[in-house]
Design a protein around this motif. Structure first.
Motif, PDB file in Angstrom:
ATOM      1  N   ASN A   1      -9.270  -4.297   5.113  1.00 19.04           N
ATOM      2  CA  ASN A   1      -8.546  -5.486   4.678  1.00 19.04           C
ATOM      3  C   ASN A   1      -8.278  -6.499   5.788  1.00 19.04           C
ATOM      4  OD1 ASN A   1      -7.853  -4.973   1.712  1.00 19.04           O
ATOM      5  ND2 ASN A   1      -7.347  -3.032   2.700  1.00 19.04           N
TER       6      ASN A   1
ATOM      7  N   CYS B   1       0.848  -1.186   0.000  1.00 21.02           N
ATOM      8  CA  CYS B   1       0.000   0.000   0.000  1.00 21.02           C
ATOM      9  C   CYS B   1       0.887   1.241   0.000  1.00 21.02           C
ATOM     10  CB  CYS B   1      -0.888  -0.035   1.245  1.00 21.02           C
ATOM     11  SG  CYS B   1      -1.918   1.428   1.496  1.00 21.02           S
TER      12      CYS B   1
ATOM     13  N   HIS C   1      -2.843   5.629  -2.208  1.00 24.97           N
ATOM     14  CA  HIS C   1      -3.530   6.768  -1.596  1.00 24.97           C
ATOM     15  C   HIS C   1      -2.613   7.984  -1.692  1.00 24.97           C
ATOM     16  CE1 HIS C   1      -6.459   3.927   0.086  1.00 24.97           C
ATOM     17  NE2 HIS C   1      -5.414   3.146   0.273  1.00 24.97           N
TER      18      HIS C   1
ATOM     19  N   ASP D   1      -3.535  -0.454  -4.052  1.00 19.28           N
ATOM     20  CA  ASP D   1      -3.883   0.387  -2.908  1.00 19.28           C
ATOM     21  C   ASP D   1      -2.949   1.600  -2.876  1.00 19.28           C
ATOM     22  OD1 ASP D   1      -5.992  -1.270  -1.756  1.00 19.28           O
ATOM     23  OD2 ASP D   1      -4.370  -2.706  -1.421  1.00 19.28           O
TER      24      ASP D   1
ATOM     25  N   TYR E   1      -7.655   1.554   5.778  1.00 18.08           N
ATOM     26  CA  TYR E   1      -7.056   0.493   4.961  1.00 18.08           C
ATOM     27  C   TYR E   1      -6.941  -0.813   5.741  1.00 18.08           C
ATOM     28  CZ  TYR E   1      -3.515  -2.245   2.529  1.00 18.08           C
ATOM     29  OH  TYR E   1      -2.828  -3.276   1.923  1.00 18.08           O
TER      30      TYR E   1
ATOM     31  N   THR F   1      -6.214   7.267   6.927  1.00 20.64           N
ATOM     32  CA  THR F   1      -6.105   6.371   5.769  1.00 20.64           C
ATOM     33  C   THR F   1      -5.590   5.004   6.195  1.00 20.64           C
ATOM     34  OG1 THR F   1      -5.745   8.263   4.312  1.00 20.64           O
ATOM     35  CG2 THR F   1      -5.081   6.105   3.474  1.00 20.64           C
TER      36      THR F   1
END
Length: 175
Positions: free
Chosen positions: A99, A59, A82, A80, A95, A91
């Protein structure tokens, strides 16, 4: 007794990276048109792709916003992403909740003050060698490599080696 960073690496399932100062060296080249261009290390990209293909979550959480960066990361298979994130903690929490990821399963690599509060929440806060003193103080591992010069490769390779997956990934690709 606290676990060593190598012991913590056994629990890592998720890598989260900042962009500027981590995936880049923090330099920005500004074109005549005002476009801000960055450089990224090809070995960092290769390691992120290997991690994704080996089943890890990867991510990106960055305050910066650049469509060229988004394209590069998507081409590596990262979904993923951001960018332009004003609140990295929010965030991160969203996330991990979506998940089903526990904080102790996360390695986060940041380099400067905007990463500080989210790094305090993860199992393995890490940083490049040239990070700010405040970030170095809270990092459980400081890479011997500078941001944008292979620090991301360093931490991914170490985690995958500790978990016995590094060469296995390459062996499987060529069998």
């Amino acid at each position: 007794m606290a676990k060593s960073y190598k012991e913590i690496m056994n629990d890592i399932t998720t890598f989260i990276f900042d962009v500027d100062g981590v995936l880049t060296d923090g330099s920005v080249f500004v074109s005549n048109e005002g476009e801000m261009l960055r450089t990224m290390n090809i070995r960092d990209g290769y390691a992120m792709k290997a991690a994704i293909e080996s089943g890890y979550n990867v991510c990106i959480i960055s305050g910066g916003s650049n469509e060229g960066v988004r394209v590069r990361l998507k081409n590596l298979g990262i979904t993923d992403i951001h960018l332009g994130t004003p609140d990295k903690v929010k965030t991160f929490k969203e996330y991990t909740a979506v998940n089903g990821i526990k904080s102790e399963q996360v390695l986060y690599m940041g380099d400067d003050i905007p990463d500080y509060h989210v790094m305090k929440l993860v199992g393995l806060p890490t940083c490049p060698q040239d990070s700010s003193p405040e970030i170095k103080t809270i990092s459980k591992y400081i890479s011997h490599v500078k941001g944008g010069k292979g620090a991301v490769r360093d931490v991914i390779e170490q985690v995958m080696k500790v978990q016995g997956k590094w060469m296995g990934y390459f062996d499987a690709k060529y069998d």
